[in-house]
Write a protein that holds these residues in place. Sequence first.
Motif, PDB file in Angstrom:
ATOM      1  N   ALA A 173       0.808  -1.212   0.000  1.00 19.77           N
ATOM      2  CA  ALA A 173       0.000   0.000   0.000  1.00 19.77           C
ATOM      3  C   ALA A 173       0.842   1.264   0.000  1.00 19.77           C
ATOM      4  CB  ALA A 173      -0.915   0.005   1.226  1.00 19.77           C
ATOM      5  N   GLY A 174       2.138   1.158   0.066  1.00 17.42           N
ATOM      6  CA  GLY A 174       2.981   2.346   0.089  1.00 17.42           C
ATOM      7  C   GLY A 174       3.514   2.683  -1.283  1.00 17.42           C
ATOM      8  N   SER A 175       4.386   3.675  -1.319  1.00 21.41           N
ATOM      9  CA  SER A 175       5.024   4.099  -2.552  1.00 21.41           C
ATOM     10  C   SER A 175       6.415   3.497  -2.633  1.00 21.41           C
ATOM     11  CB  SER A 175       5.103   5.624  -2.594  1.00 21.41           C
ATOM     12  OG  SER A 175       3.805   6.174  -2.643  1.00 21.41           O
ATOM     13  N   VAL A 176       6.930   3.372  -3.857  1.00 21.39           N
ATOM     14  CA  VAL A 176       8.237   2.761  -4.089  1.00 21.39           C
ATOM     15  C   VAL A 176       9.068   3.680  -4.971  1.00 21.39           C
ATOM     16  CG1 VAL A 176       9.458   0.782  -5.075  1.00 21.39           C
ATOM     17  CG2 VAL A 176       7.296   0.425  -3.890  1.00 21.39           C
TER      18      VAL A 176
ATOM     19  N   GLN B 214      -0.347   0.297  -4.207  1.00 18.74           N
ATOM     20  CA  GLN B 214      -1.434   1.261  -4.106  1.00 18.74           C
ATOM     21  C   GLN B 214      -0.833   2.577  -3.656  1.00 18.74           C
ATOM     22  OE1 GLN B 214      -3.932  -0.719  -1.326  1.00 18.74           O
ATOM     23  NE2 GLN B 214      -4.835  -2.052  -2.869  1.00 18.74           N
ATOM     24  N   GLY B 215       0.056   3.074  -4.447  1.00 18.79           N
ATOM     25  CA  GLY B 215       0.776   4.311  -4.165  1.00 18.79           C
ATOM     26  C   GLY B 215       1.497   4.714  -5.429  1.00 18.79           C
ATOM     27  N   ASP B 216       2.578   5.437  -5.272  1.00 22.07           N
ATOM     28  CA  ASP B 216       3.331   5.932  -6.409  1.00 22.07           C
ATOM     29  C   ASP B 216       4.567   5.082  -6.657  1.00 22.07           C
ATOM     30  OD1 ASP B 216       1.467   7.935  -6.269  1.00 22.07           O
ATOM     31  OD2 ASP B 216       2.811   9.399  -5.356  1.00 22.07           O
ATOM     32  N   LEU B 217       4.981   5.018  -7.911  1.00 25.74           N
ATOM     33  CA  LEU B 217       6.221   4.347  -8.286  1.00 25.74           C
ATOM     34  C   LEU B 217       7.086   5.364  -9.005  1.00 25.74           C
ATOM     35  CD1 LEU B 217       8.093   1.878  -8.736  1.00 25.74           C
ATOM     36  CD2 LEU B 217       6.877   1.538 -10.900  1.00 25.74           C
TER      37      LEU B 217
ATOM     38  N   LYS C 136      16.745   0.842 -13.401  1.00 28.21           N
ATOM     39  CA  LYS C 136      16.076   0.001 -14.396  1.00 28.21           C
ATOM     40  C   LYS C 136      15.108  -0.943 -13.709  1.00 28.21           C
ATOM     41  CE  LYS C 136      16.783  -3.160 -18.213  1.00 28.21           C
ATOM     42  NZ  LYS C 136      17.752  -3.807 -19.100  1.00 28.21           N
ATOM     43  N   LEU C 137      13.895  -1.017 -14.256  1.00 29.82           N
ATOM     44  CA  LEU C 137      12.888  -1.961 -13.783  1.00 29.82           C
ATOM     45  C   LEU C 137      12.511  -2.838 -14.968  1.00 29.82           C
ATOM     46  CD1 LEU C 137       9.855  -1.308 -11.534  1.00 29.82           C
ATOM     47  CD2 LEU C 137       9.590  -2.668 -13.561  1.00 29.82           C
ATOM     48  N   THR C 138      12.576  -4.148 -14.759  1.00 30.59           N
ATOM     49  CA  THR C 138      12.162  -5.097 -15.783  1.00 30.59           C
ATOM     50  C   THR C 138      10.986  -5.879 -15.220  1.00 30.59           C
ATOM     51  OG1 THR C 138      14.454  -5.298 -16.530  1.00 30.59           O
ATOM     52  CG2 THR C 138      12.924  -6.993 -17.263  1.00 30.59           C
ATOM     53  N   GLY C 139       9.781  -5.570 -15.680  1.00 28.44           N
ATOM     54  CA  GLY C 139       8.588  -6.235 -15.178  1.00 28.44           C
ATOM     55  C   GLY C 139       7.372  -5.355 -15.350  1.00 28.44           C
ATOM     56  N   GLY C 140       6.213  -5.901 -15.003  1.00 29.99           N
ATOM     57  CA  GLY C 140       4.957  -5.175 -15.116  1.00 29.99           C
ATOM     58  C   GLY C 140       4.749  -4.225 -13.952  1.00 29.99           C
ATOM     59  N   VAL C 141       3.969  -3.162 -14.210  1.00 30.94           N
ATOM     60  CA  VAL C 141       3.741  -2.132 -13.194  1.00 30.94           C
ATOM     61  C   VAL C 141       2.258  -1.854 -13.063  1.00 30.94           C
ATOM     62  CG1 VAL C 141       4.101   0.309 -12.629  1.00 30.94           C
ATOM     63  CG2 VAL C 141       5.979  -1.023 -13.586  1.00 30.94           C
ATOM     64  N   ARG C 142       1.784  -1.825 -11.814  1.00 30.12           N
ATOM     65  CA  ARG C 142       0.451  -1.340 -11.465  1.00 30.12           C
ATOM     66  C   ARG C 142       0.646  -0.419 -10.271  1.00 30.12           C
ATOM     67  NH1 ARG C 142      -3.737  -3.710 -14.002  1.00 30.12           N
ATOM     68  NH2 ARG C 142      -5.281  -2.949 -12.542  1.00 30.12           N
ATOM     69  N   ALA C 143       0.364   0.882 -10.472  1.00 32.39           N
ATOM     70  CA  ALA C 143       0.525   1.876  -9.411  1.00 32.39           C
ATOM     71  C   ALA C 143      -0.395   3.052  -9.706  1.00 32.39           C
ATOM     72  CB  ALA C 143       1.977   2.340  -9.330  1.00 32.39           C
ATOM     73  N   ASP C 144      -0.650   3.884  -8.695  1.00 34.28           N
ATOM     74  CA  ASP C 144      -1.502   5.055  -8.882  1.00 34.28           C
ATOM     75  C   ASP C 144      -0.848   6.056  -9.825  1.00 34.28           C
ATOM     76  OD1 ASP C 144      -3.336   3.958  -7.129  1.00 34.28           O
ATOM     77  OD2 ASP C 144      -2.602   5.084  -5.406  1.00 34.28           O
ATOM     78  N   LYS C 145       0.374   6.440  -9.507  1.00 32.54           N
ATOM     79  CA  LYS C 145       1.117   7.412 -10.306  1.00 32.54           C
ATOM     80  C   LYS C 145       2.490   6.820 -10.579  1.00 32.54           C
ATOM     81  CE  LYS C 145       3.191  11.971 -10.144  1.00 32.54           C
ATOM     82  NZ  LYS C 145       3.602  13.051  -9.264  1.00 32.54           N
ATOM     83  N   VAL C 146       2.939   6.879 -11.832  1.00 36.03           N
ATOM     84  CA  VAL C 146       4.231   6.325 -12.218  1.00 36.03           C
ATOM     85  C   VAL C 146       5.061   7.454 -12.814  1.00 36.03           C
ATOM     86  CG1 VAL C 146       5.425   4.609 -13.614  1.00 36.03           C
ATOM     87  CG2 VAL C 146       3.172   4.079 -12.672  1.00 36.03           C
TER      88      VAL C 146
ATOM     89  N   GLY D  35      -3.344   0.434 -15.583  1.00 34.35           N
ATOM     90  CA  GLY D  35      -4.226   0.968 -14.551  1.00 34.35           C
ATOM     91  C   GLY D  35      -3.694   2.147 -13.761  1.00 34.35           C
ATOM     92  N   ALA D  36      -2.719   2.864 -14.274  1.00 32.67           N
ATOM     93  CA  ALA D  36      -2.202   4.035 -13.558  1.00 32.67           C
ATOM     94  C   ALA D  36      -3.109   5.232 -13.828  1.00 32.67           C
ATOM     95  CB  ALA D  36      -0.779   4.349 -14.002  1.00 32.67           C
ATOM     96  N   SER D  37      -3.288   6.067 -12.825  1.00 30.88           N
ATOM     97  CA  SER D  37      -4.070   7.277 -13.051  1.00 30.88           C
ATOM     98  C   SER D  37      -3.231   8.325 -13.784  1.00 30.88           C
ATOM     99  CB  SER D  37      -4.575   7.842 -11.721  1.00 30.88           C
ATOM    100  OG  SER D  37      -3.484   8.216 -10.903  1.00 30.88           O
TER     101      SER D  37
END
Length: 167
Positions: A67-70, A83-86, A93-103, A115-117
């Motif tokens: 539920a936090g940001s990363v 359920q926060g910001d990324l 570098k990030l290799t993988g799928g992302v689901r976050a509020d704000k990226v 699904g990012a806003s």
Amino acid sequence: MAIWKDNTAPRPSPTPAPTPQEPKAMDSTYKPETSPTPSASPYESTRSRSESLIAAEITIEGKIEGAGSVRIAGKFKGDVNVQGDLTIEAGAKLTGGVRADKVTIAGELEGNIEGASRVELQPSAVVTGDIQAGNITVASGARMRGQAVFGWDEGGGKNGSKRTDTN
């Protein structure tokens, strides 16, 4: 007659030193009153979530959920579902799928954002993958190879029809 003065008057006695007292035992029910400490940054004071950091020169493989940001400053291989910001910092570098509020991407992403806003691609951003977001901002100099779908209601299509994924 005496050469010295005979002093028979009583001398004032020195004040006795205070007797040492035993330290009082602490009350086990004592709870110090905590007050929120002022934040060093005005940005931090408005945040209601905590932020986890993968520091530069660190490489991690796995899965992040919560539920936090990363904030990623190093390298991460795996999916991120928060359920926060990324934030992917420059040089990270990030290799993988992302689901976050704000990226926010200033580094490199190999994977899809779903699904990012809001998604922000900063000038040093490199994205290889698809982006599905409510709002997208692309700064001059950012690079992307993939499809971007934005501005539509979540799950809705051009005519309001619902899309289904086969994943």
